[in-house]
Design a protein around this motif. Structure first.
Motif, PDB file in Angstrom:
ATOM      1  N   ASP A   1       1.217  -1.180  -0.311  1.00 26.36           N
ATOM      2  CA  ASP A   1      -0.027  -0.107  -0.184  1.00 26.36           C
ATOM      3  C   ASP A   1       0.945   1.307   0.045  1.00 26.36           C
ATOM      4  O   ASP A   1       0.429   2.327   0.189  1.00 26.36           O
ATOM      5  CB  ASP A   1      -0.803  -0.460   1.352  1.00 26.36           C
ATOM      6  N   SER A   2       2.487   1.373   0.066  1.00 27.21           N
ATOM      7  CA  SER A   2       2.998   2.300   0.147  1.00 27.21           C
ATOM      8  C   SER A   2       3.911   2.028  -0.610  1.00 27.21           C
ATOM      9  O   SER A   2       4.601   1.382  -1.488  1.00 27.21           O
ATOM     10  CB  SER A   2       3.476   2.549   1.412  1.00 27.21           C
ATOM     11  N   ILE A   3       4.198   3.552  -2.166  1.00 23.88           N
ATOM     12  CA  ILE A   3       5.387   3.056  -3.216  1.00 23.88           C
ATOM     13  C   ILE A   3       6.685   3.654  -2.046  1.00 23.88           C
ATOM     14  O   ILE A   3       6.723   4.906  -1.945  1.00 23.88           O
ATOM     15  CB  ILE A   3       4.770   3.973  -4.055  1.00 23.88           C
ATOM     16  N   VAL A   4       7.564   3.304  -2.829  1.00 24.54           N
ATOM     17  CA  VAL A   4       8.614   3.593  -2.566  1.00 24.54           C
ATOM     18  C   VAL A   4       9.354   4.712  -3.433  1.00 24.54           C
ATOM     19  O   VAL A   4      10.152   5.936  -2.565  1.00 24.54           O
ATOM     20  CB  VAL A   4       9.693   2.314  -1.456  1.00 24.54           C
ATOM     21  N   ASP A   5       9.279   4.277  -4.559  1.00 23.16           N
ATOM     22  CA  ASP A   5      10.116   4.744  -5.358  1.00 23.16           C
ATOM     23  C   ASP A   5       9.644   3.938  -7.302  1.00 23.16           C
ATOM     24  O   ASP A   5       8.414   3.119  -7.027  1.00 23.16           O
ATOM     25  CB  ASP A   5      11.215   4.073  -5.713  1.00 23.16           C
ATOM     26  N   ARG A   6       9.908   4.620  -8.256  1.00 23.42           N
ATOM     27  CA  ARG A   6       8.982   4.699  -9.216  1.00 23.42           C
ATOM     28  C   ARG A   6      10.463   3.521 -10.003  1.00 23.42           C
ATOM     29  O   ARG A   6      10.809   4.620 -10.665  1.00 23.42           O
ATOM     30  CB  ARG A   6       8.193   5.635  -9.703  1.00 23.42           C
ATOM     31  N   ILE A   7      10.216   3.260 -11.173  1.00 22.47           N
ATOM     32  CA  ILE A   7      11.118   2.569 -11.999  1.00 22.47           C
ATOM     33  C   ILE A   7      11.097   2.028 -13.188  1.00 22.47           C
ATOM     34  O   ILE A   7       9.777   1.974 -12.905  1.00 22.47           O
ATOM     35  CB  ILE A   7      11.906   1.387 -11.546  1.00 22.47           C
ATOM     36  N   ALA A   8      11.678   2.592 -14.602  1.00 23.54           N
ATOM     37  CA  ALA A   8      10.451   1.608 -15.623  1.00 23.54           C
ATOM     38  C   ALA A   8      10.703   0.395 -15.777  1.00 23.54           C
ATOM     39  O   ALA A   8      11.094  -0.222 -15.142  1.00 23.54           O
ATOM     40  CB  ALA A   8      11.525   1.667 -16.487  1.00 23.54           C
ATOM     41  N   ARG A   9       8.871   0.179 -16.326  1.00 24.55           N
ATOM     42  CA  ARG A   9       8.454  -1.479 -16.361  1.00 24.55           C
ATOM     43  C   ARG A   9       9.469  -1.704 -17.446  1.00 24.55           C
ATOM     44  O   ARG A   9       9.098  -1.244 -18.667  1.00 24.55           O
ATOM     45  CB  ARG A   9       7.017  -1.435 -16.314  1.00 24.55           C
ATOM     46  N   PRO A  10       9.271  -3.038 -17.276  1.00 25.89           N
ATOM     47  CA  PRO A  10      10.236  -3.972 -18.305  1.00 25.89           C
ATOM     48  C   PRO A  10       9.350  -4.171 -19.447  1.00 25.89           C
ATOM     49  O   PRO A  10       7.963  -4.190 -19.177  1.00 25.89           O
ATOM     50  CB  PRO A  10      10.889  -5.038 -17.869  1.00 25.89           C
ATOM     51  N   ALA A  11       9.690  -4.520 -20.573  1.00 27.58           N
ATOM     52  CA  ALA A  11       8.185  -4.773 -21.590  1.00 27.58           C
ATOM     53  C   ALA A  11       7.466  -6.033 -21.592  1.00 27.58           C
ATOM     54  O   ALA A  11       6.437  -5.401 -22.216  1.00 27.58           O
ATOM     55  CB  ALA A  11       8.785  -4.518 -23.312  1.00 27.58           C
ATOM     56  N   ALA A  12       8.826  -6.703 -20.958  1.00 32.52           N
ATOM     57  CA  ALA A  12       8.077  -8.192 -21.359  1.00 32.52           C
ATOM     58  C   ALA A  12       6.849  -8.187 -20.373  1.00 32.52           C
ATOM     59  O   ALA A  12       5.690  -9.178 -19.661  1.00 32.52           O
ATOM     60  CB  ALA A  12       9.267  -8.960 -20.688  1.00 32.52           C
ATOM     61  N   LEU A  13       6.503  -6.802 -19.140  1.00 27.99           N
ATOM     62  CA  LEU A  13       5.823  -7.299 -18.266  1.00 27.99           C
ATOM     63  C   LEU A  13       4.205  -5.996 -17.769  1.00 27.99           C
ATOM     64  O   LEU A  13       3.587  -5.594 -17.472  1.00 27.99           O
ATOM     65  CB  LEU A  13       6.543  -6.899 -16.509  1.00 27.99           C
ATOM     66  N   ALA A  14       4.375  -5.319 -19.634  1.00 31.46           N
ATOM     67  CA  ALA A  14       3.768  -4.529 -19.980  1.00 31.46           C
ATOM     68  C   ALA A  14       2.474  -4.233 -19.835  1.00 31.46           C
ATOM     69  O   ALA A  14       1.446  -3.484 -18.726  1.00 31.46           O
ATOM     70  CB  ALA A  14       3.981  -3.838 -20.748  1.00 31.46           C
ATOM     71  N   ALA A  15       1.898  -5.448 -20.020  1.00 32.66           N
ATOM     72  CA  ALA A  15       0.922  -5.640 -19.464  1.00 32.66           C
ATOM     73  C   ALA A  15      -0.015  -5.883 -18.469  1.00 32.66           C
ATOM     74  O   ALA A  15      -0.771  -6.679 -18.208  1.00 32.66           O
ATOM     75  CB  ALA A  15       0.187  -6.677 -20.488  1.00 32.66           C
ATOM     76  N   ASP A  16       0.818  -6.641 -17.577  1.00 33.41           N
ATOM     77  CA  ASP A  16       0.908  -7.131 -16.009  1.00 33.41           C
ATOM     78  C   ASP A  16       0.639  -6.042 -15.015  1.00 33.41           C
ATOM     79  O   ASP A  16       1.431  -5.617 -14.657  1.00 33.41           O
ATOM     80  CB  ASP A  16       2.198  -8.286 -16.000  1.00 33.41           C
ATOM     81  N   GLU A  17      -0.572  -5.965 -14.600  1.00 31.96           N
ATOM     82  CA  GLU A  17      -0.903  -4.798 -14.335  1.00 31.96           C
ATOM     83  C   GLU A  17      -0.503  -5.163 -12.306  1.00 31.96           C
ATOM     84  O   GLU A  17      -0.091  -3.602 -12.059  1.00 31.96           O
ATOM     85  CB  GLU A  17      -1.941  -4.512 -13.748  1.00 31.96           C
ATOM     86  N   GLY A  18      -0.521  -5.870 -12.406  1.00 31.80           N
ATOM     87  CA  GLY A  18       0.704  -6.539 -10.773  1.00 31.80           C
ATOM     88  C   GLY A  18       1.527  -6.845 -10.416  1.00 31.80           C
ATOM     89  O   GLY A  18       2.405  -6.802  -9.473  1.00 31.80           O
ATOM     90  N   ALA A  19       2.505  -6.602 -11.777  1.00 28.61           N
ATOM     91  CA  ALA A  19       3.835  -6.776 -11.141  1.00 28.61           C
ATOM     92  C   ALA A  19       4.104  -5.531 -10.481  1.00 28.61           C
ATOM     93  O   ALA A  19       3.880  -4.219 -10.345  1.00 28.61           O
ATOM     94  CB  ALA A  19       4.555  -6.343 -12.829  1.00 28.61           C
ATOM     95  N   TYR A  20       5.832  -5.928  -9.807  1.00 29.89           N
ATOM     96  CA  TYR A  20       6.397  -5.141  -9.181  1.00 29.89           C
ATOM     97  C   TYR A  20       8.011  -5.518  -8.578  1.00 29.89           C
ATOM     98  O   TYR A  20       7.332  -6.244  -9.305  1.00 29.89           O
ATOM     99  CB  TYR A  20       5.367  -4.502  -7.735  1.00 29.89           C
ATOM    100  N   ALA A  21       8.334  -3.704  -8.496  1.00 29.70           N
ATOM    101  CA  ALA A  21       9.799  -4.794  -7.854  1.00 29.70           C
ATOM    102  C   ALA A  21       9.718  -4.367  -6.508  1.00 29.70           C
ATOM    103  O   ALA A  21       9.154  -3.859  -6.137  1.00 29.70           O
ATOM    104  CB  ALA A  21      10.378  -3.518  -8.988  1.00 29.70           C
ATOM    105  N   ILE A  22      11.089  -4.914  -6.419  1.00 22.92           N
ATOM    106  CA  ILE A  22      11.439  -4.838  -4.795  1.00 22.92           C
ATOM    107  C   ILE A  22      13.112  -4.793  -4.750  1.00 22.92           C
ATOM    108  O   ILE A  22      13.905  -5.304  -5.594  1.00 22.92           O
ATOM    109  CB  ILE A  22      10.754  -6.263  -4.327  1.00 22.92           C
ATOM    110  N   ALA A  23      13.148  -4.025  -3.513  1.00 22.93           N
ATOM    111  CA  ALA A  23      15.227  -3.759  -3.995  1.00 22.93           C
ATOM    112  C   ALA A  23      15.613  -5.194  -2.551  1.00 22.93           C
ATOM    113  O   ALA A  23      14.640  -5.727  -1.777  1.00 22.93           O
ATOM    114  CB  ALA A  23      15.749  -2.842  -2.864  1.00 22.93           C
ATOM    115  N   ILE A  24      16.707  -5.995  -2.859  1.00 22.13           N
ATOM    116  CA  ILE A  24      17.538  -7.141  -2.639  1.00 22.13           C
ATOM    117  C   ILE A  24      18.301  -6.034  -1.391  1.00 22.13           C
ATOM    118  O   ILE A  24      18.600  -5.130  -1.725  1.00 22.13           O
ATOM    119  CB  ILE A  24      18.459  -7.542  -3.244  1.00 22.13           C
TER     120      ILE A  24
END
Length: 109
Positions: free
Chosen positions: A12-35
Motif C-alpha cells: 500500500d505504499s510506494i517507495v520509488d518508481r522505476i521503468a517497467r520492462p516491456a515483458a511486463l507491460a501488460a502485467d498490472e500486478g507486477a512490482y519491483a522489490i529491492a534486494i
C-alpha cells in the motif's frame, strides 16, 4: 542453522518508481522489490531491484518471493513443493506460514 534474511513488503505504499520492462507491460500486478542483504548473492546483488509477477505461474527452480502470514517476506529459489510446506534453497517453510509465492522475473538494470 542458516540465517534467514526477511524483509517487509508494504503493497500500500510506494517507495520509488522505476521503468517497467516491456515483458511486463501488460502485467498490472507486477512490482519491483529491492534486494537487501547477501542471502541471494551472487544471483542478485544487494541494492538492485528485481521484477516480481504475482500472476505468473511458479515452478520448481524459479526464484520466488514468499510472503509469510506474519507479513514478512523472503526471496529464495523454490526447490520443492510438498503438502506440508515448501522447500526453498537453504531451508523449508511450513504450509501454514506461507501467504503467497510469487515469481521473480529477473533483476532490473
Amino acid at each position: 542453522m542458516a540465517k534467514v534474511e526477511l524483509t517487509e513488503i508494504r503493497r500500500d505504499s510506494i517507495v520509488d518508481r522505476i521503468a517497467r520492462p516491456a515483458a511486463l507491460a501488460a502485467d498490472e500486478g507486477a512490482y519491483a522489490i529491492a534486494i537487501v542483504g547477501q542471502s541471494m548473492w551472487p544471483r542478485f546483488r544487494p541494492g538492485r531491484y528485481v521484477a516480481v509477477s504475482p500472476g505468473t505461474p511458479v515452478a520448481v527452480g524459479d526464484d520466488v518471493v514468499v510472503t509469510l502470514r506474519q507479513g514478512r517476506a523472503l526471496i529464495k529459489e523454490l526447490v520443492r513443493r510438498r503438502n506440508d510446506g515448501i522447500e526453498l534453497r537453504q531451508f523449508s517453510v511450513p504450509a501454514d506460514e506461507v501467504a503467497t509465492i510469487e515469481k521473480v522475473m529477473g533483476e532490473l538494470t
